[in-house]
Scaffold this active site. Structure first.
Site, mmCIF file in Angstrom:
data_model
loop_
_atom_site.group_PDB
_atom_site.id
_atom_site.type_symbol
_atom_site.label_atom_id
_atom_site.label_comp_id
_atom_site.label_asym_id
_atom_site.label_seq_id
_atom_site.Cartn_x
_atom_site.Cartn_y
_atom_site.Cartn_z
ATOM 1 N N GLU A 14 30.549 -47.670 14.739
ATOM 2 C CA GLU A 14 31.688 -46.767 14.855
ATOM 3 C C GLU A 14 31.793 -45.804 13.682
ATOM 4 O OE1 GLU A 14 33.030 -50.603 17.018
ATOM 5 O OE2 GLU A 14 31.761 -50.044 15.310
ATOM 6 N N HIS A 713 18.151 -33.733 3.045
ATOM 7 C CA HIS A 713 19.290 -34.618 3.253
ATOM 8 C C HIS A 713 20.601 -33.846 3.310
ATOM 9 C CE1 HIS A 713 16.105 -36.990 1.235
ATOM 10 N NE2 HIS A 713 16.368 -37.795 2.239
#
Length: 776
Positions: A14, A713
């Site tokens: 989640e 990144h």
């Protein structure tokens, strides 16, 4: 009984989905924070229901607990233009991920963007001690000031309190925080900032006491690394101060990831109420700590492995700790995992596809919690109270030890027959280099990528459909070939010199290979956090490893058939497969790694026979396996380098072996990098402004190097000038003939909208520098 820390990510990931929804502008901050709050509540309730007596709070983080500490103490670098008050959420994420200039790029508008660091590069990221978790590296200056700028530890304590759950807040210790930091000022040691930092911790401890806390856990894993005298003095100074900040608040100093070694005296003399020690990584320290520590100290015994997935042999553990428990007041013994369980999956009960026998050998965070409860009950009530649980534990250990899934005589015999000649190339690098140069005819500053291209929703959907049997192999193969062809054509179009096939068939750079090797097991829901929203499902090495069939040949052949330009064969190296897996604990890691190396060696040989002339063997995780104590480094490096060479040397001189390393500091292992003898090494350097190249220049590193010239990144698209400047910095350190131009890591997690302009700019920068060099 304590858990020290638990996974943050949620049973169904989640946290990942909430973060990515917020970052993409699909949901507001309120939704993200609500998801986080629900995850915390569920975790606290589960631990409470399982019988945990010391439940941690503030072990949850939206991105990284070190970054949380940066925000908590107000150590936001000046470039993010934060001045005071609570650190805003978007500034927090800008420090972690960087950001674009345009507000529209992240989907938020208005004051959420005001002076919050947009358009700036992220802070540096590196490995958390010797794990596969990444932390954001604090940036501290010699004039650094600190202020309490986040009440998160107090807020989370009160959040749990409102649910009727009393917790023990967890803080990253001030000395470890400073030890992990870096400074732009050469020669400045951030430890010198401790007197300025401690008032923030003192204020926080007072607030926690006022909120109702009776214990606080302060993590100081720096106590298992090599410390110099002033750092040991800093620990004494810090805890003399902190123990007086809120005298009624008891401090548990948690030390994990290894042995205290020569820091033992420092640890046991700290003026604190409790001390946690790792008895999985360092079981030998049990007797010494028990003998030397004061009997009024609460001793937390790290007995269950917080970093690996194997079920414990509980009767054996009880036998081992019997002497210390017999001589220690029982109310001053705490049972705990070796470290936070952040590093293991959440619940084995979610795994429905594992073989029953293999499943019986394993334990994830939920099961480890149950093991802790069993141990605690055995001590408090006697072994008879948990006789059934102890018997089941012993039976599982015995069954695993004799299983045919664990032992393969053919593999064991092949490892025993390894010869030194199998770890050496036929000729020295200077001979190979000339031959390879004549073979490829590449321009100066050749451009390439690390290997993977974005895994779009369509790619993931097709893979999932195939895995579920909803998409036939014929249709799946056709889909992948279409993706590969599009990637190859686009690389040709923008002018990359050495191509890749894009790795669209791969779910993960380790799991893809592990699924095709004997000796591995796999999970459906065994996710662990690598950094931020980047979660991985490490495979589990359950037994002897061997290759059954070629693993990459089919896709490489197809990609190479599309272009006259060289396409790299792409493999993951044995050390990285080892370090990014949960490794069996019944053999030395070196022995397991040699088995994997032989399997990769077979694949390298098949690629070369098929015509591959450039083969990349990624060792992204080589440094993270480095022991925390320098005295232990050489033994690890010896076998790690041996395994890379064992995997890579069964080729002719004209075949160019590439390797890639990321997220690492290499200055202290440059000898080992050279000993790997890869023809070309690509490395992560963009966040640190090519600092590593200074080391390579000093070392006179002879082989070819591709320093990463942009940070994959971060969602930022680097400009041509920015990349050109990095190439010029590299030219000042290394010869033009050594340099390649590439991103600093694979592009799997990025979007094509970010990758396309970034690589176009990278090629343009290389061409500009090439022209400049030719006319100089």
């Amino acid at each position: 009984m304590a858990t020290l820390g638990v996974p943050r990510i949620g049973r169904r990931r989640e946290l990942k989905f909430a973060l990515e929804s917020y970052w993409s502008g699909k949901s507001p901050a309120a939704d993200l924070l609500a998801t986080a709050k629900a995850l915390r509540a569920a975790s606290w309730r589960e631990q409470h229901d399982r019988g945990v007596s010391k439940i941690p709070s503030n072990d949850f983080s939206l991105y990284d607990h070190v970054l949380d500490t940066v925000a908590m103490v107000g150590a936001v670098p000046a470039r993010y233009t934060w001045t005071d008050g609570e650190v805003p959420l978007d500034t927090y994420f800008a420090m972690a991920r960087g950001n674009q200039d345009q507000a529209a790029d992240c989907g938020h508008a208005g004051d959420e963007h005001a002076a919050n660091g947009h358009g700036l590069a992220a802070m540096e990221m590196t490995k958390w001690f010797d794990t596969n978790y990444h932390y954001i590296v604090p940036e501290l200056t010699d004039d650094q000031s600190f202020a309490l700028s986040s009440a998160k530890p107090v807020d989370h304590f009160l959040e749990a309190k409102a649910l009727g759950i009393h917790t023990r807040p967890v803080l990253l210790g001030p000395v470890t925080f400073l030890k992990l930091a870096k400074s732009p000022e050469e020669g400045f040691n951030p430890i010198a900032l401790l007197p300025r930092l401690l008032p923030v911790y003192e204020e926080l401890l007072r607030r926690l006491k006022l909120a109702g806390a009776d214990w606080v856990q302060i993590d100081e894993p720096a106590l298992v690394v090599d410390l110099v005298p002033n750092e040991r003095d800093a620990l004494q100074f810090a805890y003399c101060r902190l123990s007086k900040a809120a005298p009624e608040l008891k401090i548990m100093v948690a030390i994990y990831f290894g042995s205290l070694g020569d820091n033992l005296e420092t640890a046991i003399s700290l003026p604190v109420a409790g001390l946690h020690v790792d008895l999985v990584r360092a079981p030998e320290q049990l007797e010494t700590v028990g003998r030397l520590a004061q009997k009024d100290l609460v001793l937390s015994l790290g007995l269950i492995d917080g970093r690996n997935v194997w079920r414990a042999n509980l009767p054996a553990i009880l036998d081992r700790i019997k002497p210390i428990v017999a001589g220690w007041p029982l109310d001053r013994v705490e049972i705990a995992p070796s470290c936070s369980m952040l590093h293991v999956p959440i619940d084995l009960d979610m795994e429905t596809a594992l073989d029953a026998d293999v499943k019986s050998w394993l334990a994830f965070a939920a099961q480890k919690t149950d093991e802790l409860v069993v141990l605690a009950r055995a001590l408090a009530e006697g072994r008879d109270a948990v006789a059934a649980e102890l018997e089941a534990s012993a039976e599982a250990a015995a069954a695993r030890a004799t299983s045919a899934k664990v032992h393969d005589p053919l593999v064991e015999g092949r490892v025993a027959s390894i010869k030194v000649a199998m770890t050496r190339r036929k000729s020295a690098f200077d001979v190979r280099s000339k031959l390879q140069g004549d073979t490829f005819g590449l321009p100066s500053f050749p451009t390439t990528t690390i290997g993977s291209f974005p895994q779009t929703a369509e790619v993931r959907k097709a893979r999932a459909a195939h895995a579920k049997g909803e998409l036939s192999y014929v249709d799946y193969e056709a889909f992948l070939k279409k993706e590969i062809e599009a990637a190859v054509r686009w690389q040709e179009e923008i002018g990359l010199d050495v191509l890749v096939h894009g790795e669209f068939e791969r779910n993960d750079m380790v799991q893809y290979f592990a699924e095709q090797l004997r000796g591995f097991a796999f999970t459906q829901h065994g996710w662990v956090q690598s950094y931020g929203s980047r979660f991985v499902r490490p495979p589990i090495i359950i037994g002897d490893v061997s290759r059954q069939n070629p693993m990459t040949l089919h896709w490489w052949r197809y990609a190479q058939s599309l272009t006259p330009k060289p396409v790299k064969g792409m493999l993951t190296g044995p050390v990285t497969i080892l370090n990014w897996s949960f490794v069996r604990d019944d053999l030395p890691r070196s022995a397991v790694c040699r088995q994997v190396a032989l399997a990769i060696r077979d694949e390298v040989s098949d690629l070369e026979k098929a015509g591959a002339k450039m083969i990349q063997i990624d060792e992204a995780a080589l440094r993270e396996g480095l022991p925390l104590r320098e005295a232990d480094w050489q033994a690890y490096l010896d076998w790690a380098v041996e395994c890379f060479r064992l995997a890579s040397t069964a080729v002719g001189d004209a075949t160019q072996i590439h390797t890639h390393m990321c997220y690492s500091e290499f200055g202290d292992i440059v000898d080992a990098i050279a000993a790997m003898d890869a023809d070309v090494i690509s490395i992560e350097t963009s966040r640190s402004q090519l600092e590593l190249l200074d080391t390579l220049r000093t070392f006179k590193y002879p082989n070819e190097i591709g320093p990463g010239v942009y940070d994959i990144h971060s969602p930022r698209v680097p400009e041509v000038g920015e990349i050109s400047n990095l190439i010029m910095l590299a030219r000042k350190r290394l010869s033009d003939g050594q340099l390649w131009v590439n991103p600093d890591c694979g592009l799997k997690t990025r979007r094509w909208e970010e990758v396309r302009p970034a690589l176009v700019n990278m090629v343009a920068a290389a061409r500009a520098i090439r022209q400049k060099a030719q006319t100089a």
